[in-house]
Motif scaffolding. Structure first.
Motif, short mmCIF file in Angstrom:
data_model
loop_
_atom_site.label_atom_id
_atom_site.label_comp_id
_atom_site.label_asym_id
_atom_site.label_seq_id
_atom_site.Cartn_x
_atom_site.Cartn_y
_atom_site.Cartn_z
N SER A 1 123.12 76.98 20.36
CA SER A 1 122.16 77.54 19.42
C SER A 1 120.79 76.93 19.59
CB SER A 1 122.64 77.32 17.98
OG SER A 1 122.75 75.93 17.71
N GLN A 2 120.61 76.12 20.64
CA GLN A 2 119.33 75.50 20.88
C GLN A 2 118.37 76.51 21.49
OE1 GLN A 2 118.48 72.41 20.02
NE2 GLN A 2 120.50 72.10 19.15
N PRO A 3 117.16 76.67 20.95
CA PRO A 3 116.22 77.61 21.53
C PRO A 3 115.82 77.18 22.93
CG PRO A 3 115.54 76.93 19.31
CD PRO A 3 116.65 76.02 19.73
N ALA A 4 115.74 78.14 23.83
CA ALA A 4 115.31 77.87 25.19
C ALA A 4 113.91 78.41 25.39
CB ALA A 4 116.27 78.54 26.19
N GLY A 5 113.19 77.82 26.35
CA GLY A 5 111.86 78.33 26.66
C GLY A 5 111.97 79.68 27.32
N PRO A 6 111.25 80.69 26.82
CA PRO A 6 111.36 82.02 27.39
C PRO A 6 110.80 82.07 28.79
CG PRO A 6 109.58 81.95 25.77
CD PRO A 6 110.31 80.63 25.70
N VAL A 7 111.46 82.85 29.65
CA VAL A 7 110.97 83.11 31.00
C VAL A 7 110.33 84.48 30.96
CG1 VAL A 7 111.60 83.35 33.43
CG2 VAL A 7 112.81 81.72 31.99
N ARG A 8 109.01 84.55 30.87
CA ARG A 8 108.32 85.81 30.63
C ARG A 8 107.44 86.20 31.79
NH1 ARG A 8 107.15 87.57 25.77
NH2 ARG A 8 106.60 89.43 26.95
N MET A 9 107.37 87.51 32.05
CA MET A 9 106.39 88.05 32.97
C MET A 9 105.01 87.92 32.34
SD MET A 9 107.38 89.42 35.86
CE MET A 9 108.91 89.86 36.69
N LEU B 1 112.27 87.25 22.46
CA LEU B 1 113.67 86.96 22.72
C LEU B 1 113.86 86.66 24.20
CD1 LEU B 1 116.65 86.89 21.79
CD2 LEU B 1 116.72 89.37 22.19
N ALA B 2 114.39 85.49 24.51
CA ALA B 2 114.62 85.07 25.89
C ALA B 2 116.11 85.15 26.20
CB ALA B 2 114.12 83.65 26.11
N PHE C 1 119.63 81.44 26.27
CA PHE C 1 119.17 82.13 25.07
C PHE C 1 118.05 81.34 24.39
CE2 PHE C 1 119.04 83.30 20.64
CZ PHE C 1 119.29 84.66 20.64
N GLY C 2 117.02 82.05 23.98
CA GLY C 2 115.93 81.44 23.22
C GLY C 2 115.28 82.48 22.33
N LEU C 3 114.74 82.04 21.23
CA LEU C 3 114.11 82.96 20.28
C LEU C 3 112.92 82.28 19.63
CD1 LEU C 3 114.25 85.69 18.73
CD2 LEU C 3 115.72 84.53 17.06
N ARG C 4 111.81 83.01 19.57
CA ARG C 4 110.60 82.51 18.93
C ARG C 4 110.07 83.59 18.00
NH1 ARG C 4 108.75 77.91 21.46
NH2 ARG C 4 106.69 78.09 20.52
N GLY C 5 109.67 83.17 16.81
CA GLY C 5 109.05 84.07 15.85
C GLY C 5 107.74 83.49 15.39
N GLY C 6 106.66 84.26 15.54
CA GLY C 6 105.35 83.74 15.18
C GLY C 6 104.96 82.51 15.97
N ALA D 1 109.64 91.37 21.97
CA ALA D 1 109.53 91.35 23.43
C ALA D 1 110.74 90.63 23.99
CB ALA D 1 108.24 90.65 23.85
N VAL D 2 111.33 91.18 25.04
CA VAL D 2 112.53 90.62 25.66
C VAL D 2 112.24 90.36 27.13
CG1 VAL D 2 115.00 90.90 26.05
CG2 VAL D 2 113.92 91.98 24.06
N ASP D 3 112.42 89.13 27.57
CA ASP D 3 112.03 88.76 28.93
C ASP D 3 112.74 89.59 30.00
OD1 ASP D 3 114.50 87.56 28.49
OD2 ASP D 3 113.86 85.54 29.06
N VAL D 4 114.04 89.81 29.85
CA VAL D 4 114.76 90.54 30.89
C VAL D 4 114.34 92.01 30.93
CG1 VAL D 4 116.78 91.15 29.48
CG2 VAL D 4 117.02 90.91 31.95
N LEU D 5 113.99 92.59 29.79
CA LEU D 5 113.51 93.98 29.80
C LEU D 5 112.15 94.07 30.48
CD1 LEU D 5 114.57 95.24 26.25
CD2 LEU D 5 115.83 95.32 28.42
#
Length: 251
Positions: A3-11, A25-26, A31-36, A106-110
């Motif tokens: 349940s630990q948030p991970a750093g998102p891998v984003r384009m 959403l990463a 798995f990672g999640l950030r809000g605001g 926003a979802v990194d894999v999408l």
């Protein structure tokens, strides 16, 4: 499942044409999640729900979600929806019949999938963030999860990103960015060591840079690998690339 948030891998946003979203959403590399802009923790059931709904990329019937994730009725789904809504409002939208990803998520894999499908039409200036693009395309989809419903999505992403890495290697090489081109080809090889098209890309990149010895070394490594693992030699298209080169004695 952590349940630990991970750093998102984003384009980069300019590659995806997606604005910065209130919820990120990463799913790549964990798995990672950030809000605001702040990390959000979800319980394991909430993580599974968010990941499953995101990967469908469309509204899904509640009964399908409940069966895929828990193999049971609506009770577990109702509980997970309540917990997700409490922890991260806007992540998931739910009606009486369907569940879907929130419109501002926003979802990194999408993002990676959209980029992979359009890479051959991506303008050169949009490839300036080469390192960030490679980081996204080198990441596996939720690698620590073992859920059966993930298998098709994971294979879909693997195939898309390997094809994208090969195309990216050629785009970088054509632009004279040979270091990134080699890295893209090697990343594709790391994703599937027996993938001849990835090795072919690496050999072509070396030749485009004028490194004939490197090209032959890469070819001989492929020869040994295919002979050891499959008892075959490289295909005719790969052999043709190095037919004019002398053999390097010590690859």
């Amino acid at each position: 499942m952590s349940s630990q948030p991970a750093g998102p891998v984003r384009m980069p946003n300019r590659l995806t044409a997606v604005r910065t979203a209130p919820v990120e959403l990463a799913l790549l590399a964990g798995f990672g999640l950030r809000g605001g802009g702040l990390p959000v923790r979800l319980p394991p059931a909430g993580q599974r729900l968010a990941a499953y709904v995101a990967l469908q990329d469309r509204p899904v019937r509640r009964s399908q979600v409940a069966f895929a994730l828990w193999g049971e009725g609506a009770g577990a789904l109702r509980t997970a929806l309540w917990r997700v809504g409490h922890a991260c409002p806007g992540l998931i939208d739910a009606t009486a019949t369907h569940v879907s990803l929130g419109r501002d998520v926003a979802v990194d894999v999408l993002d990676g999938i959209r980029f992979s499908r359009t890479i051959t039409n991506t303008s050169a200036d949009m490839l300036a963030d080469g390192e960030l693009v490679l980081r996204c395309l080198s990441a596996d989809l939720l690698p620590d999860w073992c859920d059966d419903w993930l298998v098709p999505a994971r294979e879909r992403w693997r195939q898309l990103r390997l094809h994208a890495l090969e195309a990216l290697a050629m785009r970088f090489a054509a632009a004279g960015r040979h270091g990134l081109a080699v890295e893209a080809a090697l990343t594709a090889i790391a994703g599937d060591a027996l993938r001849e098209s990835a090795h072919r890309c690496l050999i072509r990149v070396h030749l485009m840079e004028g490194n004939r010895a490197e090209a032959m070394r890469a070819y001989l490594r492929l020869c040994r690998l295919l002979d050891r693992e499959l008892g075959v030699e490289p295909g005719a298209d790969v052999r043709a690339l190095v037919a004019h080169l002398p053999v390097v004695r010590k690859p």
